[in-house]
Design an enzyme around this catalytic site. Structure first.
Site, short mmCIF file in Angstrom:
data_model
loop_
_atom_site.label_atom_id
_atom_site.label_comp_id
_atom_site.label_asym_id
_atom_site.label_seq_id
_atom_site.Cartn_x
_atom_site.Cartn_y
_atom_site.Cartn_z
N LYS A 39 0.87 -1.19 0.00
CA LYS A 39 0.00 0.00 0.00
C LYS A 39 0.91 1.23 0.00
CE LYS A 39 -1.77 2.96 3.00
NZ LYS A 39 -1.81 4.17 2.19
N GLY A 92 2.86 3.74 13.98
CA GLY A 92 3.60 2.51 14.26
C GLY A 92 3.10 1.83 15.52
N GLU A 122 9.59 1.04 11.26
CA GLU A 122 10.69 1.98 11.06
C GLU A 122 10.07 3.37 11.21
OE1 GLU A 122 13.78 0.47 10.40
OE2 GLU A 122 14.03 2.49 11.17
N CYS A 161 13.72 10.53 7.74
CA CYS A 161 13.78 10.05 9.13
C CYS A 161 15.17 10.31 9.68
CB CYS A 161 13.55 8.55 9.24
SG CYS A 161 12.40 7.89 8.12
N GLU A 206 9.95 15.43 16.43
CA GLU A 206 10.34 15.33 15.02
C GLU A 206 9.51 16.31 14.20
OE1 GLU A 206 9.33 11.71 12.79
OE2 GLU A 206 11.34 11.78 11.95
C1 UN1 Z 1 14.49 7.83 5.44
O1 UN1 Z 1 14.83 8.92 5.85
O2 UN1 Z 1 13.33 7.45 5.62
O3 UN1 Z 1 20.29 7.41 4.84
C2 UN1 Z 1 15.38 6.94 4.68
C3 UN1 Z 1 19.49 8.08 4.19
C4 UN1 Z 1 18.77 7.45 3.01
C5 UN1 Z 1 17.55 6.75 3.48
C6 UN1 Z 1 16.67 7.59 4.33
N1 UN1 Z 1 19.66 6.54 2.34
O4 UN1 Z 1 19.25 9.24 4.48
#
Ligand code: UN1
Length: 498
Positions: free
Chosen positions: A177, A235, A252, A286, A388
Site C-alpha cells: 500500500k 507505528g 521503522e 527520518c 520530530e
Molecule cells: C528515510 O529517511 O526514511 O540514509 C530513509 C538516508 C537514506 C535513506 C533515508 N539513504 O538518508
C-alpha cells in the site's frame, strides 16, 4: 486537452479498478495545477482480492528455487537502471525533492534489488554437530507467507524496494500500500516487476488511505508480516493491532538525529555536512540532521557560516537543475512544519536565526514551499528540541564539552542516526560507543545510509528489527532447526549422550 492519466490497482497480475469506483488525485507539490495522476481510492473489498491473490500465489512462489527468484530480481534491477531517468522525473513531479535526489532514491532501489537478487544464491544456514552419533543438525530459513508493506512518501521507490525485495527473495508474496502522496513511484516499480516476469499474484498493489486500505491489511489473519515506515504514532497502533495474533511486525519510525561538532572539527566540512543533512529532501528524512550540537568554543563561528549558507539555498521546483531544495510534500505537511516554526518562535530562549515561514508570491503560490529555518540556543525542554518536525527546520544547541554533547545527543526519545565532526580519533571512537542509535557517522552528516548495511534505530525509532543488508532477511523469514537421525535407533537427546 487530455486529462491526467488514470492508474489502477494491481491484483493477481492484472490492472484493475477499485470496487469503490472512487479515485483520488496525485498532485505535484511544486505546482498544484499539475495533476500527476488519478489513483484508485480502494477499500476492504480490494484488500480482500489482493490478499486472496497473494495467498494463492504463495503456494507456488515459495517452491521456486531462490536462485531463480533472484534471476527475476536481477532483470528487475537492470530494467530500473534503464528507466532511471523517467522514474526519477516522475518522482520529483509527485514528491517534490530535487532531481539529483530522486535519482539517488531510484539508485537505492537498484542497489537493493541487485543485493537481494544475490541473496537468492546465499540465504545461508548453518550445519552444526549433533550431541549424538549418527545424527546431523542444520538450520534453514522459511518464508512467512503473505507480507504487507505500508510505505512512506519521502523515499517513494527506495523504501518499497527495501521491503519488497527481501520479502520476495525469501519466497513470500506481497501486498503493498503506497503512501497516498506518492503512489506513482510504487506503480512504476510494480509495473517493472510485472513486465520483467514476477508471476501473477506474487506482487499486488492497492492504493488508498491508511484507514480504508492499511487497517484491513493489518487486521487480516492471512497476513504473516507487516512492514511499516512512518510515524511513531501510527507505528504504535500497528504494533497493537498485530499483537493479538502475534503477527510479525517490522516498524521503522521517527528520528530526531543530531550532528555533534567538536572544537577541533573542520568547520567548513561541518557546515557542508549540516546543510546537506538538515535540508536535503527538504528535511523530510527520518535521518535528517534536525539537531546540531556544537562545542561552545566554535558555536558562534559555526552558526555564522551555517546561517549564511542556509540563507543562500535556492528553493523551488525540483525539476529545475539550479534548485537545491524542493517543497514540502503536501499542504498538510507544510502546515505542520509552519506550526513548528511558530512553536519555535514562541519557545522561551530559542532564537530564530533565519527562515521561519513559507515562501509566497509568483510561482511559490502554486506550491508548498517552506523556508530553510534555523533556531539557535535551543535547549532540552523545548518542543523543537524533542519533537520530530520532518521539514526544513534545524536546531543549533550549544554544549560545554564532549560529555555534555553526548548527554544532549542521548536526550531523545528516538535513536535512528547521529554523527560527530572531530579530528580526534579517540573522541570519534568514544562517540561511536556512547551514542545509542542504530546508525552513526564520523565526519559526515546523519543521512546517507547504504543498502548493504543494516538500517534502523533504537528506542522509539524501531522495534528491534533492521531493514536492508542480510538483516532484512530476518524480518521476512523464520528459522527452522532440522535434526536428521541416521542411526536407525531411538536416540534421546540429553539422555543417551551421557
Ligand atoms: C528515510 O529517511 O526514511 O540514509 C530513509 C538516508 C537514506 C535513506 C533515508 N539513504 O538518508
Amino acid at each position: 486537452m487530455r486529462g491526467p492519466k488514470a492508474y489502477k490497482n494491481f491484483i493477481k497480475g492484472e490492472w484493475v479498478k477499485s470496487r469503490t469506483n472512487k479515485t483520488f488525485e496525485d498532485i505535484n507539490p511544486a505546482n498544484t495545477d499539475d495533476v500527476v495522476g488519478i489513483f484508485q481510492q480502494s477499500d476492504q473489498r480490494d484488500v480482500n482480492d489482493a490478499l486472496n491473490a497473494a495467498a494463492e500465489a504463495y503456494k507456488k512462489w515459495r517452491l521456486v528455487p531462490a536462485p531463480k527468484r533472484g534471476e527475476i530480481l536481477y532483470r528487475v534491477a537492470q530494467r530500473i537502471v534503464k528507466d532511471k531517468e523517467r522514474l526519477s522525473r516522475d518522482m520529483t513531479r509527485e514528491m517534490g525533492k530535487v532531481l539529483v535526489e530522486t535519482r539517488g532514491d531510484v539508485q537505492e532501489a537498484i542497489d537493493m534489488t541487485f543485493y537481494m537478487a544475490g541473496e537468492g544464491r546465499r540465504q545461508f544456514g548453518q550445519t552444526i554437530p549433533s550431541e549424538l552419533p549418527e545424527k546431523y543438525a542444520m538450520t534453514m530459513r522459511q518464508p512467512l507467507g503473505v507480507c504487507v508493506m505500508i510505505t512512506p512518501w519521502n523515499f517513494p521507490m527506495a523504501i518499497p524496494s527495501w521491503k519488497m525485495m527481501p520479502a520476495l527473495i525469501m519466497g513470500n508474496t506481497v501486498v503493498v500500500k503506497p503512501a497516498t502522496d506518492t503512489p506513482l513511484s510504487v506503480f512504476n516499480l510494480v509495473q517493472i516487476m510485472h513486465e520483467e516476469g514476477i508471476p501473477a499474484g506474487v506482487v499486488n498493489m492497492v492504493t488508498g488511505s491508511g484507514g480504508a486500505v492499511g487497517m484491513p491489511l493489518i487486521n487480516d489473519k492471512r497476513v504473516g508480516c507487516i512492514s511499516f515506515t512512518g510515524s511513531t504514532e501510527i507505528g504504535r497502533k500497528i504494533s497493537e493491532a498485530c499483537a493479538p495474533e502475534f503477527k510479525h511486525c517490522h516498524l521503522e519510525m521517527g528520528g530526531k538525529n543530531c550532528i555533534m561538532i567538536m572544537d577541533d572539527a573542520n568547520i567548513d566540512l561541518a557546515v557542508d555536512g549540516a546543510l546537506w543533512g538538515a535540508f536535503g529532501t527538504t528535511g523530510q528524512r527520518c535521518t535528517a540532521s534536525s539537531r546540531i550540537i556544537i562545542h561552545k568554543k566554535v558555536y558562534n563561528k559555526f552558526a555564522a557560516k551555517f546561517v549564511e549558507r542556509v540563507k543562500s539555498l535556492k528553493v523551488g521546483d525540483g525539476l529545475d537543475p539550479s534548485i537545491q531544495m524542493g517543497p514540502a510534500v503536501s499542504e498538510s505537511q507544510m502546515n505542520s512544519v509552519l506550526d513548528y516554526m511558530r512553536i519555535g518562535k514562541e519557545e522561551d530562549g530559542a532564537k530564530l536565526l533565519c527562515g521561519g515561514g513559507r515562501f509566497t508570491g509568483g510561482k511559490y503560490n502554486k506550491g508548498w514551499f517552506t523556508m530553510p529555518t534555523v533556531f539557535g540556543d535551543v535547549r532540552p525542554g523545548m518542543r523543537i528540541f524533542h519533537e520530530e518536525i520532518f521539514g526544513s527546520v534545524t536546531d543549533l544547541i550549544p554544549a560545554k564539552d564532549y560529555d555534555e554533547a553526548i548527554e544532549l545527543a542521548n536526550n531523545c526519545a528516538y535513536g535512528l542516526s547521529a554523527s560527530i565532526y572531530t579530528q580526534d580519533i579517540n573522541l570519534a571512537f568514544r562517540a561511536m560507543r556512547d551514542v545509542y542509535t542504530g546508525i552513526f557517522y564520523v565526519n559526515a552528516p546523519t543521512i546517507g545510509a547504504e543498502t548493504h548495511l543494516p538500517f534502523g534505530g533504537t528506542k522509539h525509532t524501531g522495534n528491534g528489527h533492521r531493514e536492508a543488508c542480510v538483516q532484512a532477511l530476518e524480518v521476512f523469514s523464520e528459522w527452522k532447526s532440522v535434526y536428521v537421525d541416521f542411526s536407525g535407533t531411538i536416540q534421546r537427546a540429553q539422555i543417551d549422550n551421557i
